[in-house]
Write a protein that holds these residues in place. Structure first.
Motif, PDB file in Angstrom:
ATOM      1  N   UNK A 118       0.834  -1.208   0.000  1.00 10.64           N
ATOM      2  CA  UNK A 118       0.000   0.000   0.000  1.00 10.64           C
ATOM      3  C   UNK A 118       0.867   1.256   0.000  1.00 10.64           C
ATOM      4  N   UNK A 119       1.972   1.219   0.741  1.00 13.76           N
ATOM      5  CA  UNK A 119       2.896   2.361   0.784  1.00 13.76           C
ATOM      6  C   UNK A 119       3.443   2.642  -0.612  1.00 13.76           C
ATOM      7  N   UNK A 120       3.898   1.587  -1.272  1.00 13.19           N
ATOM      8  CA  UNK A 120       4.448   1.741  -2.625  1.00 13.19           C
ATOM      9  C   UNK A 120       3.368   2.222  -3.598  1.00 13.19           C
ATOM     10  N   UNK A 121       2.159   1.689  -3.447  1.00 10.10           N
ATOM     11  CA  UNK A 121       1.039   2.110  -4.294  1.00 10.10           C
ATOM     12  C   UNK A 121       0.708   3.575  -4.049  1.00 10.10           C
ATOM     13  N   UNK A 122       0.777   3.987  -2.775  1.00  8.52           N
ATOM     14  CA  UNK A 122       0.478   5.377  -2.418  1.00  8.52           C
ATOM     15  C   UNK A 122       1.492   6.328  -3.049  1.00  8.52           C
ATOM     16  N   UNK A 123       2.766   5.928  -3.051  1.00 11.99           N
ATOM     17  CA  UNK A 123       3.813   6.743  -3.682  1.00 11.99           C
ATOM     18  C   UNK A 123       3.512   6.913  -5.171  1.00 11.99           C
ATOM     19  N   UNK A 124       3.163   5.799  -5.838  1.00 13.78           N
ATOM     20  CA  UNK A 124       2.839   5.854  -7.268  1.00 13.78           C
ATOM     21  C   UNK A 124       1.621   6.741  -7.521  1.00 13.78           C
ATOM     22  N   UNK A 125       0.636   6.640  -6.643  1.00 13.65           N
ATOM     23  CA  UNK A 125      -0.582   7.431  -6.789  1.00 13.65           C
ATOM     24  C   UNK A 125      -0.302   8.925  -6.622  1.00 13.65           C
ATOM     25  N   UNK A 126       0.518   9.262  -5.640  1.00 11.62           N
ATOM     26  CA  UNK A 126       0.877  10.670  -5.413  1.00 11.62           C
ATOM     27  C   UNK A 126       1.689  11.220  -6.589  1.00 11.62           C
ATOM     28  N   UNK A 127       2.609  10.403  -7.108  1.00  9.02           N
ATOM     29  CA  UNK A 127       3.417  10.829  -8.260  1.00  9.02           C
ATOM     30  C   UNK A 127       2.542  11.034  -9.493  1.00  9.02           C
ATOM     31  N   UNK A 128       1.572  10.136  -9.690  1.00  5.78           N
ATOM     32  CA  UNK A 128       0.640  10.279 -10.806  1.00  5.78           C
ATOM     33  C   UNK A 128      -0.186  11.553 -10.652  1.00  5.78           C
ATOM     34  N   UNK A 129      -0.609  11.818  -9.413  1.00  7.79           N
ATOM     35  CA  UNK A 129      -1.395  13.014  -9.119  1.00  7.79           C
ATOM     36  C   UNK A 129      -0.607  14.275  -9.464  1.00  7.79           C
ATOM     37  N   UNK A 130       0.668  14.292  -9.070  1.00 11.16           N
ATOM     38  CA  UNK A 130       1.525  15.444  -9.359  1.00 11.16           C
ATOM     39  C   UNK A 130       1.786  15.565 -10.862  1.00 11.16           C
ATOM     40  N   UNK A 131       1.913  14.427 -11.532  1.00  8.78           N
ATOM     41  CA  UNK A 131       2.141  14.432 -12.978  1.00  8.78           C
ATOM     42  C   UNK A 131       0.951  15.039 -13.705  1.00  8.78           C
ATOM     43  N   UNK A 132      -0.254  14.708 -13.221  1.00  5.50           N
ATOM     44  CA  UNK A 132      -1.467  15.264 -13.825  1.00  5.50           C
ATOM     45  C   UNK A 132      -1.500  16.776 -13.649  1.00  5.50           C
ATOM     46  N   UNK A 133      -1.130  17.227 -12.451  1.00  7.28           N
ATOM     47  CA  UNK A 133      -1.110  18.669 -12.182  1.00  7.28           C
ATOM     48  C   UNK A 133      -0.079  19.368 -13.066  1.00  7.28           C
ATOM     49  N   UNK A 134       1.099  18.757 -13.197  1.00  9.35           N
ATOM     50  CA  UNK A 134       2.134  19.347 -14.057  1.00  9.35           C
ATOM     51  C   UNK A 134       1.673  19.388 -15.508  1.00  9.35           C
ATOM     52  N   UNK A 135       0.898  18.385 -15.902  1.00  6.44           N
ATOM     53  CA  UNK A 135       0.397  18.312 -17.282  1.00  6.44           C
ATOM     54  C   UNK A 135      -0.558  19.408 -17.636  1.00  6.44           C
ATOM     55  N   UNK A 136      -1.089  20.080 -16.600  1.00  9.38           N
ATOM     56  CA  UNK A 136      -2.033  21.161 -16.867  1.00  9.38           C
ATOM     57  C   UNK A 136      -1.335  22.445 -17.326  1.00  9.38           C
ATOM     58  N   UNK A 137      -0.003  22.471 -17.149  1.00 13.61           N
ATOM     59  CA  UNK A 137       0.738  23.654 -17.599  1.00 13.61           C
ATOM     60  C   UNK A 137       0.728  23.737 -19.110  1.00 13.61           C
ATOM     61  N   UNK A 138       0.783  24.921 -19.611  1.00 16.45           N
ATOM     62  CA  UNK A 138       0.835  25.102 -21.053  1.00 16.45           C
ATOM     63  C   UNK A 138       2.188  24.669 -21.596  1.00 16.45           C
ATOM     64  N   UNK A 139       2.151  24.165 -22.787  1.00 20.68           N
ATOM     65  CA  UNK A 139       3.390  23.729 -23.446  1.00 20.68           C
ATOM     66  C   UNK A 139       4.137  24.941 -23.963  1.00 20.68           C
ATOM     67  N   UNK A 140       5.384  25.093 -23.546  1.00 15.56           N
ATOM     68  CA  UNK A 140       6.180  26.223 -24.002  1.00 15.56           C
ATOM     69  C   UNK A 140       7.034  25.834 -25.196  1.00 15.56           C
TER      70      UNK A 140
END
Length: 203
Positions: free
Chosen positions: A181-203
């Protein structure tokens, strides 16, 4: 907000990070500005597209906390990573906090149940000996036939051994599940952050 103002504000917010990490981040954002300017955008447009420095700071710190939780696993580090990610918005509060809380409570309950079963089993194994010292302690009766006290004691001891073994198996199983669960939680948090970063406009 122009480039200088943006980078100064961001650098100030990131002052608690190690100097090397802070310089790398500022360098990345300088590159964002350079690419944006090459495409004909103004510094103000680039600043707006990059987002408020405070939000960027929260995102970077959340990313950093997740890395710490991954490299140095502990309850404190994963809680810090979860709280930092939750701070990024209502979406994160709902879709990070609630699932984690529910699963964590279930895991905790099963851990406690495992230890209770272990101690109950140990108590039953020791009960016949404790009964000799403290006669008031009653031994559970499984066989009601007269003259079967020894057999009854044997059943109690065997049940105690069985309970202890079952409790140990449950605790060990929950330890593996907790690690997973700990390892899954890390992956989930990283995915969450990746989604947020993906919202930035492409420069």
């Amino acid at each position: 907000m122009n480039k200088k103002e943006y980078l100064e504000a961001l650098s100030k917010l990131l002052r608690k990070l190690p100097k090397e990490d802070r310089e790398d981040i500022i360098s990345d954002y300088e590159e964002h500005f350079a690419i944006g300017l090459e495409k004909g955008r103004t510094e103000e447009e680039i600043s707006k597209a990059l987002g408020n420095p405070k939000n960027v700071d929260r995102q970077i710190k959340a990313d950093n906390m997740v890395k710490i939780a991954q490299n140095k696993p502990s309850i404190g580090s994963i809680i810090g990573a979860i709280l930092a990610t939750m701070g990024l918005g209502l979406f994160n509060l709902i879709f990070v906090a609630i699932p984690v809380l529910v699963v964590a409570v279930i895991i905790l309950i099963l851990f406690v149940a495992g230890f209770i079963i272990i101690f109950t089993g140990i108590y039953w194994v020791l009960l016949p000996f404790l009964h000799l010292i403290i006669p008031q302690l009653a031994i559970p009766t499984f066989i009601n036939s007269p003259g079967n006290d020894i057999l009854n004691i044997l059943v109690v001891v065997l049940c105690g051994i069985g309970l202890t073994a079952g409790g140990i198996i449950l605790v060990v199983l929950m330890a593996y599940i907790t690690k997973w669960f700990y390892e899954l939680m890390i992956k989930y948090l990283k995915l969450n952050l990746k989604i947020i970063k993906g919202r930035k406009r492409d420069f």
